[in-house]
Design a protein around this motif. Structure first.
Motif, PDB file in Angstrom:
ATOM      1  N   ILE C 106       2.427  78.963  64.273  1.00  0.00           N
ATOM      2  CA  ILE C 106       1.816  80.091  64.775  1.00  0.00           C
ATOM      3  C   ILE C 106       0.686  80.405  63.692  1.00  0.00           C
ATOM      4  O   ILE C 106      -0.312  80.944  64.370  1.00  0.00           O
ATOM      5  CB  ILE C 106       2.967  81.271  64.629  1.00  0.00           C
ATOM      6  CG1 ILE C 106       3.961  81.116  65.369  1.00  0.00           C
ATOM      7  CG2 ILE C 106       2.434  82.627  64.929  1.00  0.00           C
ATOM      8  CD1 ILE C 106       5.240  81.996  65.176  1.00  0.00           C
ATOM      9  N   ALA C 107       0.598  80.088  62.470  1.00  0.00           N
ATOM     10  CA  ALA C 107      -0.386  80.416  61.724  1.00  0.00           C
ATOM     11  C   ALA C 107      -1.835  79.243  61.968  1.00  0.00           C
ATOM     12  O   ALA C 107      -2.742  79.508  61.372  1.00  0.00           O
ATOM     13  CB  ALA C 107      -0.059  79.981  60.217  1.00  0.00           C
ATOM     14  N   TYR C 108      -1.587  78.362  62.805  1.00  0.00           N
ATOM     15  CA  TYR C 108      -2.607  77.493  63.033  1.00  0.00           C
ATOM     16  C   TYR C 108      -3.859  78.303  63.603  1.00  0.00           C
ATOM     17  O   TYR C 108      -5.220  78.069  63.095  1.00  0.00           O
ATOM     18  CB  TYR C 108      -2.338  76.194  64.207  1.00  0.00           C
ATOM     19  CG  TYR C 108      -3.267  75.448  64.452  1.00  0.00           C
ATOM     20  CD1 TYR C 108      -3.852  74.426  63.661  1.00  0.00           C
ATOM     21  CD2 TYR C 108      -3.790  75.408  65.803  1.00  0.00           C
ATOM     22  CE1 TYR C 108      -4.615  73.468  63.978  1.00  0.00           C
ATOM     23  CE2 TYR C 108      -4.642  74.445  66.044  1.00  0.00           C
ATOM     24  CZ  TYR C 108      -5.190  73.728  65.293  1.00  0.00           C
ATOM     25  OH  TYR C 108      -6.062  72.556  65.558  1.00  0.00           O
ATOM     26  N   GLY C 109      -3.846  78.925  64.635  1.00  0.00           N
ATOM     27  CA  GLY C 109      -4.804  79.790  65.225  1.00  0.00           C
ATOM     28  C   GLY C 109      -5.468  80.626  64.302  1.00  0.00           C
ATOM     29  O   GLY C 109      -6.467  80.509  63.825  1.00  0.00           O
ATOM     30  N   VAL C 124       1.419  86.377  61.602  1.00  0.00           N
ATOM     31  CA  VAL C 124       2.544  85.624  62.296  1.00  0.00           C
ATOM     32  C   VAL C 124       3.638  86.248  62.387  1.00  0.00           C
ATOM     33  O   VAL C 124       4.380  86.221  63.551  1.00  0.00           O
ATOM     34  CB  VAL C 124       2.778  84.323  61.153  1.00  0.00           C
ATOM     35  CG1 VAL C 124       3.802  83.641  61.409  1.00  0.00           C
ATOM     36  CG2 VAL C 124       1.515  83.439  60.976  1.00  0.00           C
ATOM     37  N   ARG C 125       3.995  87.273  61.514  1.00  0.00           N
ATOM     38  CA  ARG C 125       5.448  87.900  61.452  1.00  0.00           C
ATOM     39  C   ARG C 125       5.382  88.679  62.775  1.00  0.00           C
ATOM     40  O   ARG C 125       6.126  89.020  63.545  1.00  0.00           O
ATOM     41  CB  ARG C 125       5.574  88.593  60.537  1.00  0.00           C
ATOM     42  CG  ARG C 125       6.060  87.678  59.404  1.00  0.00           C
ATOM     43  CD  ARG C 125       6.510  88.215  58.054  1.00  0.00           C
ATOM     44  NE  ARG C 125       6.534  86.873  56.954  1.00  0.00           N
ATOM     45  CZ  ARG C 125       7.377  86.329  57.038  1.00  0.00           C
ATOM     46  NH1 ARG C 125       8.300  86.241  57.710  1.00  0.00           N
ATOM     47  NH2 ARG C 125       7.345  85.154  56.328  1.00  0.00           N
ATOM     48  N   GLY C 132       9.389  87.886  70.620  1.00  0.00           N
ATOM     49  CA  GLY C 132      10.780  88.094  70.931  1.00  0.00           C
ATOM     50  C   GLY C 132      11.428  86.823  70.148  1.00  0.00           C
ATOM     51  O   GLY C 132      12.404  86.158  70.590  1.00  0.00           O
ATOM     52  N   LEU C 133      10.709  86.565  69.010  1.00  0.00           N
ATOM     53  CA  LEU C 133      11.246  85.286  68.239  1.00  0.00           C
ATOM     54  C   LEU C 133      11.985  85.847  66.826  1.00  0.00           C
ATOM     55  O   LEU C 133      11.412  86.421  66.143  1.00  0.00           O
ATOM     56  CB  LEU C 133      10.141  84.318  67.898  1.00  0.00           C
ATOM     57  CG  LEU C 133      10.411  82.837  67.623  1.00  0.00           C
ATOM     58  CD1 LEU C 133      11.024  82.012  68.809  1.00  0.00           C
ATOM     59  CD2 LEU C 133       9.126  81.977  67.323  1.00  0.00           C
ATOM     60  N   ASP C 134      13.110  85.406  66.822  1.00  0.00           N
ATOM     61  CA  ASP C 134      14.059  85.950  65.436  1.00  0.00           C
ATOM     62  C   ASP C 134      13.209  85.425  64.255  1.00  0.00           C
ATOM     63  O   ASP C 134      12.650  84.105  64.199  1.00  0.00           O
ATOM     64  CB  ASP C 134      15.165  85.279  65.405  1.00  0.00           C
ATOM     65  CG  ASP C 134      15.918  85.960  66.412  1.00  0.00           C
ATOM     66  OD1 ASP C 134      15.696  87.246  66.873  1.00  0.00           O
ATOM     67  OD2 ASP C 134      17.156  85.608  66.617  1.00  0.00           O
ATOM     68  N   ALA C 135      13.127  86.167  63.022  1.00  0.00           N
ATOM     69  CA  ALA C 135      12.225  85.984  61.973  1.00  0.00           C
ATOM     70  C   ALA C 135      12.726  84.803  61.328  1.00  0.00           C
ATOM     71  O   ALA C 135      12.190  83.901  60.805  1.00  0.00           O
ATOM     72  CB  ALA C 135      12.230  87.340  60.994  1.00  0.00           C
ATOM     73  N   GLY C 157       1.733  81.889  69.011  1.00  0.00           N
ATOM     74  CA  GLY C 157       0.712  81.288  68.414  1.00  0.00           C
ATOM     75  C   GLY C 157      -0.426  81.642  68.914  1.00  0.00           C
ATOM     76  O   GLY C 157      -1.682  81.751  68.102  1.00  0.00           O
ATOM     77  N   ILE C 158      -0.676  82.220  70.033  1.00  0.00           N
ATOM     78  CA  ILE C 158      -1.896  82.893  70.663  1.00  0.00           C
ATOM     79  C   ILE C 158      -2.060  84.176  70.230  1.00  0.00           C
ATOM     80  O   ILE C 158      -2.755  84.837  69.846  1.00  0.00           O
ATOM     81  CB  ILE C 158      -1.813  82.649  72.191  1.00  0.00           C
ATOM     82  CG1 ILE C 158      -1.673  81.250  72.761  1.00  0.00           C
ATOM     83  CG2 ILE C 158      -3.239  83.095  72.695  1.00  0.00           C
ATOM     84  CD1 ILE C 158      -2.870  80.309  72.220  1.00  0.00           C
TER      85      ILE C 158
END
Lengths: 289, 273, 289
Positions: C106-109, C124-125, C132-135, C157-158
């Motif tokens: 996710i941090a790539y962008g 990212v968080r 809707g992604l669990d931490a 990621g976007i």
């Protein structure tokens, strides 16, 4: 009573899952029993991860059950001492079409791909020719016999995959989410082919799907949730239990929902419907005061 | 992206396109042998003429042939220069300080050019331009099938080739998609130094490998479900029978080779040193 | 006011080759700000090509793409700026995952944007939550996730680039009803919370009807219709002619109007249908009394 074509007896399948901390054994399919008659068109409905695809792979001997028995035409396919020839014979009897159209075509020319199965079975070439032509005609792809698969649409590729199975003259075909990656046009093309095979060639169809509209076209719907069968019957009967379906992550076709809502709102609608035509008819009658 | 042309196949209707690919493989081998039979000016002239005739027979435009020769152009120029300057002979054409150019040198340069171009044109016209990769694979399996007796897995190699050919367009398309997706996240493939550029490729190569492996797994399962058990006991949809007219080119090339040898012996002329 | 504006766009696939296709013809549109806009059309109608113009992945052969009234190709070297402004989630975006943890992926962008570690961590968080992604999944390998979770990680990621405009090409393709509903709910939440502009490409009319504020219909590389859902679905006949699937409810209403019932155009959800039928029954009863 006539013998079931596929008979599944108390079948369970366990796999190892890594949840990030430790490896845990999980049931993908748990104590499932199911009988499918010859010539039946059965839809297996369930959300992603419900175990419906595992069930398909068990029937086609890609997986071996952890416990329980599966019989095809009375033959025990979980028998470990089966010869390679027996396995080939069973794979020929029960063909399988997968989800991703790109990953199941082998050859660079459509007709060569359809011929792949019969070639493996050692059929003489004149007979292969005939089977390839027939199979392509059955899915309406005769025109494309000499095309390259990568230039075709998803729906067309999937019909080629179906033709490749038909050319082995199977008695049953399992469709493992074969429409999931297609657009509406492709889905329609593939569904038409499936229905045609079932009606005209009396091929037993087991269709794994999560599309309600497609399941509604089957003779019988089996709903799987968490590796267990939770509902089994005619589409109309199964879709009646709208709440149960929603609880396990599924829905019902819009017109079924409409009829349910109307009867809750005091409309005089008794029956059930899964298609637009009967839905319109039922509403029309309910409005005739 | 769907229309990438791989291989050099040039679609046309010509006698060479229609020829049985197995015959073409044998012809190519014999043609290569023939090109090494040439010794003097007359046999090389015949070789050059035969190449031109092949181009005409195969109906492939000259422009495409020249394009095919471009990669070896440097080799051609380099070897001709060496030949012109270093071949010693009897007829001295030019002498200037340490440079001596003999007529023999000029001829050997021409011979080399004719031989290399004929090799390329011959294999191109007989095989790659006029035969689809898949027909070529099938034919290779046939031609090499005697090797099966000594346990060479000819069928497996042919199957691998076929699958590779089938999946090249799919993977090219996929690479394109992955590149687009990473570009949308700010990836930059065209700027920076070498290390930066190699680093920029990681986000493409990893997903590509992951997907190729998962495709391979799927394909293997699908092939197994279609009763694939290797080459044993397999039949073929297309069985090619050699017909009488398929032997004519083989006879012709033998005549051609004999002609070259006769020219070497009986026609006097500059001989390759 | 609109963030994205396309003026006189023409685009060709494989320009100057024998396979040249005129993919986009005379496109003039303005995407309204702070709304969800849907782009619908069947496969090959040019909708996926169109969205790749928005962030400069593709460059049109003539015409201008304006973002915040700025021509994005004015300074080609600065095109990346617009890729961050208009975040594009491609079809089946799972394949863009490549890092060894979800967090890094996710941090790539944001990393490419040259942000500070702290800022990246925040983003990212936040993005994971929106998608809707669990931490707790952030430290896992993206390749261990389920299909639906991978999709969410790719979308995050976007979102982590905090684009002014979020474009999603078929975000729910291949997901089951629960996954579909939940992804769409996440997208709607995201749009409401940040009041951003969202563009969704799809061929599922039923999903678009539920989600979008306005629609753009593409056909054969041209803009065939634009307007609110009500306006577009009231032209159901035209949509069918273009080979598009209309919602089942719209079909039922069409059938009812063929039976002589006066049905207003533009009914496409179960709720609308129930409301209409209730009022129809009421007026019929009143007429009887």
């Amino acid at each position: 009573m006539e013998e079931a074509f596929i008979k599944i007896e108390n079948v369970s399948y366990m796999y190892e899952e890594n949840d990030g901390f430790a490896k845990i054994d999980r049931y993908a399919v748990k104590n499932v029993s199911l009988e499918i008659k010859e010539g039946e068109f059965v839809a297996v409905l369930g959300h992603n991860g419900s175990g419906k695809s595992t069930l398909a792979k068990l029937i086609n001997m890609i997986y071996t059950p952890t416990s329980g028995k599966i019989y095809i035409k009375g033959r025990d396919i979980t028998d470990e001492n089966m010869s390679d020839e027996d396995i080939m014979g069973l794979r020929k009897t029960v063909g399988m079409v997968f989800q991703n159209p790109d990953n199941q075509l082998v050859a660079t020319i459509v007709e060569d791909d359809v011929a792949f199965g019969p070639e493996n079975l050692g059929i003489p070439s004149e007979e292969i020719r005939k089977r390839v032509d027939d199979a392509l005609a059955d899915v309406g792809m005769t025109k494309y016999a000499n095309h390259e698969p990568h230039r075709l649409s998803g729906g067309q590729k999937q019909r080629i995959a179906i033709a490749g199975i038909i050319a082995m003259l199977p008695e049953c075909i399992i469709f493992d989410e074969s429409t999931a990656m297609l657009d509406p046009v492709g889905r329609k093309e593939v569904m038409e082919s499936i229905i045609k095979l079932n009606r005209e060639k009396n091929i037993t169809v087991l269709m794994i799907t999560h599309y309600m509209e497609e399941a509604a076209l089957a003779d019988r719907v089996v709903v799987i949730d968490d590796g267990r069968i939770i509902s089994d019957g005619k589409p109309i009967e199964v879709f009646k239990k709208e709440k149960e379906l929603r609880d396990c992550g599924l829905s019902v076709p819009q017109c079924t929902e409409l009829v349910h809502c109307l009867s809750e709102n005091g409309f005089d609608i008794k029956g059930e419907c899964v298609d637009v035509v009967s839905c319109a008819n039922m509403i029309f009658e309910a409005l005739n005061l | 992206m769907k229309n990438i042309a791989f291989g050099q196949y040039y679609p046309a209707r010509s006698p060479l396109h229609r020829l049985d690919p197995r015959v073409k493989i044998i012809l190519t081998i014999l043609y290569i042998v023939c090109s090494f039979l040439c010794k003097n000016v007359w046999s090389f002239a015949l070789l050059a003429i035969s190449s031109i005739m092949l181009i005409i027979l195969g109906r492939v435009p000259f422009k495409i042939i020249l394009g095919g020769l471009r990669p070896v152009l440097i080799v051609l120029i380099f070897t001709s220069i060496i030949n012109v300057f270093w071949t010693k002979g009897e007829i001295l054409l030019l002498e200037w300080r340490f440079i001596h150019i003999y007529l023999e040198g000029i001829f050997s340069a021409i011979f080399i050019i004719v031989r290399i171009s004929s090799l390329i044109i011959g294999t191109g016209m007989l095989l790659t331009y006029t035969t689809t990769p898949i027909a070529l694979t099938d034919a290779l399996e046939d031609v090499l099938s005697p090797l099966k007796k000594v346990k060479v897995p000819v069928h497996d190699f042919a199957m691998m080739m076929t699958i590779a050919l089938r999946f090249i367009p799919t993977l090219v398309e996929e690479t394109d998609k992955i590149m687009t997706a990473q570009k949308a996240r700010g990836a930059d493939f065209s700027n920076g130094n070498i290390i930066d550029r190699v680093k920029a490729l990681i986000p493409i190569i990893i997903p590509l490998f992951v997907s190729a492996f998962s495709r391979a797994g799927d394909l293997a399962t699908a092939m197994e479900c279609r009763c694939y058990q290797g080459g044993e006991g397999r039949t073929r949809l297309h069985v090619r029978h050699m017909r009488f007219k398929d032997f004519i080119p083989l006879v012709l090339i033998v005549v051609f080779g004999t002609g070259l040898v006769l020219l070497n012996i009986f026609a006097p002329g500059f001989t390759m040193s | 006011m609109s963030r994205i504006e396309l003026i006189d766009i023409e685009y060709y696939h494989g320009k100057d080759t024998p396979y040249e296709i005129h993919a986009l013809k005379n496109i003039n549109i303005a995407i309204p700000e702070g709304q969800i806009t849907g782009i619908i059309g069947h496969t090959g109608s040019g909708k996926s090509t169109l969205v790749q113009l928005f962030n400069g992945i593709l460059k049109s052969h003539s015409g201008k793409v304006m973002i915040d009234s700025e021509d994005i190709w004015q300074k080609p070297k600065q095109i990346k700026r617009f890729r961050y402004k208009v975040g594009l989630v491609m079809q089946y975006p799972e394949y863009q995952l490549f890092e060894d943890t979800v967090y890094k992926d996710i941090a790539y962008g944001p990393k490419n944007m040259g942000l500070s570690e702290e800022e990246i961590d925040n983003r990212v968080r936040e993005a994971a939550a929106f998608a809707g992604l669990d931490a707790e999944l952030l430290e896992r390998s993206p390749f261990d996730l389920s299909g639906g979770q991978k999709r969410r990680a790719a979308i995050a990621g976007i979102i982590a680039m905090r684009p002014d405009v979020l474009v999603l090409d078929e975000p729910a393709a291949g997901l089951d009803p629960r996954g579909r509903d939940s992804i769409f709910n996440n997208i709607r939440e995201y749009q409401k919370t940040l009041n951003t502009t969202v563009i969704i490409v799809s061929h599922s009319m039923e999903d678009m009807a539920r989600l979008c504020d306005s629609l753009i219909v593409m056909h054969d590389g041209e803009i065939a219709m634009t307007g609110s859902c009500d306006e577009v679905f009231s032209k159901a006949d035209e949509l069918v002619k273009m080979g598009l699937d209309i919602p089942q409810i719209t079909k039922v209403m069409q059938l009812l109007s063929e039976k002589g019932i006066d049905v207003p155009k533009g009914i496409y959800t179960v709720e609308q249908a129930v409301e209409f039928l209730k009022s129809l029954r009421k007026s019929k009863k009143e007429a009887l009394q």
